[in-house]
Design a protein around this motif. Structure first.
Motif, short mmCIF file in Angstrom:
data_model
loop_
_atom_site.label_atom_id
_atom_site.label_comp_id
_atom_site.label_asym_id
_atom_site.label_seq_id
_atom_site.Cartn_x
_atom_site.Cartn_y
_atom_site.Cartn_z
N SER A 132 92.08 37.31 -37.10
CA SER A 132 92.58 38.58 -37.45
C SER A 132 92.93 38.88 -38.90
O SER A 132 92.78 40.18 -39.33
N ALA A 133 92.98 37.88 -39.55
CA ALA A 133 93.27 38.18 -41.10
C ALA A 133 91.97 38.39 -41.92
O ALA A 133 91.98 38.79 -42.87
N ARG B 148 94.23 31.92 -45.58
CA ARG B 148 94.59 33.19 -45.15
C ARG B 148 94.82 33.09 -43.60
O ARG B 148 95.46 33.74 -43.08
N ASP B 151 98.16 31.52 -43.04
CA ASP B 151 99.20 32.26 -43.29
C ASP B 151 99.51 33.22 -42.26
O ASP B 151 100.49 33.46 -41.67
N SER B 152 98.41 33.95 -41.54
CA SER B 152 98.46 34.89 -40.67
C SER B 152 99.06 34.25 -39.35
O SER B 152 99.91 34.90 -38.50
#
Lengths: 178, 178
Positions: A132-133, B148, B151-152
């Motif tokens: 999703s990121a 990323r 992180d998400s």
DNA sequence: TATTGTTATACTCTATAACTATA
DNA sequence: TATAGTTATAGAGTATAACAATA
């Protein structure tokens, strides 16, 4: 006790020095991906390992156990166990090859293909969640980078064409990462 | 020999349809990364899990067990076990916090830091091996994309700064991916 | 009551070695 | 002898639940 190593001043930018190593990121994300597989597949009565083997068999088509183990980069004895389980469930069939009766040919059954479709659907949402990121082009880029890493390590072949091309090239050693 | 399933025409591009799913690539590469950890760390008497916990503790600094478990996205009970092992080896110390005597504060000892340095060295070559297919800018790009994603998903925080920023924001639920 | 940490346990996955049978 | 596959087993990792102590 004592020596509590306060480091409050280090609140700066994420420089190269403080980077978590690639392997750590990969290992953690891989664990998470596997955990998602497990949760999604449990209702279907499949383990993550069984799914991976099944999926790879679908991807590269009919092969021997040893070729499949090589393709996945996993241990022969473990693949034998998983193949046995899948066989008992009727998801694959093992038939001795005529030319070399030591070898089994592994093939998906119709039940196997059908279950794999269900499995892909179950897995879909977790997959989207993980990505999703990233936007569309970033996903493509990530996939490409991962694919090239996997290829260089001879893990997880992606297409029948790739698998064949590779099989021509090597066809040697018993364990891919000894 | 025999039925070698020639499919030479399929040698086209890897279309979206035949792509192995992201999760499968991640799971396999993660397994491989973990296996490399294990091989590199065995001589040091560390398991992959212990290294990951130790490394993360070094990265984010002193924390409680629950915060560390959240950071790593692993199970509380398992982290308790690993923390106990590391404590026995004298690599970390656990001290009850005064403000909330239910919590432990976890800190690396000097032995822990020293061992971690050795571990990083042992791991280095396997790391380079995995990345050999990518050039410098591609590696940076891969790292950024993985970072990323992680992180998400709130996995594997990378810097103390990040960890602090995040800790302010949430500080809630017991399990990060329930 | 809710939270932090501990213990116990069952299950899954990984790695090695010893074995059978075919070539 | 070398290779394909099987079985057994120990070690590592994951997931749940029950519990104690503290807030």
């Amino acid at each position: 006790m004592a020596a509590v190593r306060l480091k409050l001043m280090a609140k700066a930018l994420p420089s190269t020095a403080t980077r978590v190593p690639y392997g750590l990121l990969l290992a953690r994300l891989g664990q998470d991906a596997t955990a998602r597989f497990r949760r999604a597949l449990r209702p279907l009565g499949l383990t993550a390992q069984q799914f991976i083997v099944l999926k790879q068999l679908e991807t590269i088509g009919s092969t021997s156990q040893s070729a499949l183990a090589d393709a996945l980069g996993i241990d022969y004895s473990n693949l034998a166990t998983v193949a046995g389980e899948l066989c008992e469930k009727g998801l694959i069939v093992r038939t001795r090859e005529e030319c070399d009766r030591r070898r089994y040919a592994l093939d998906l059954t119709d039940e196997g293909s059908a279950l794999l479709e269900d499995a892909d659907r179950s897995i879909g949402s977790g997959e989207q969640d993980m990505l999703s990121a990233l936007d569309e082009s970033e996903r493509t880029e990530l996939w490409d980078l991962l694919r090239r890493m996997a290829d260089s390590l001879e893990l997880c072949p992606g297409t029948e064409a790739e698998a064949c091309a590779k099989a021509d090239g090597e066809a040697s050693g018993r364990q891919s990462t000894p």
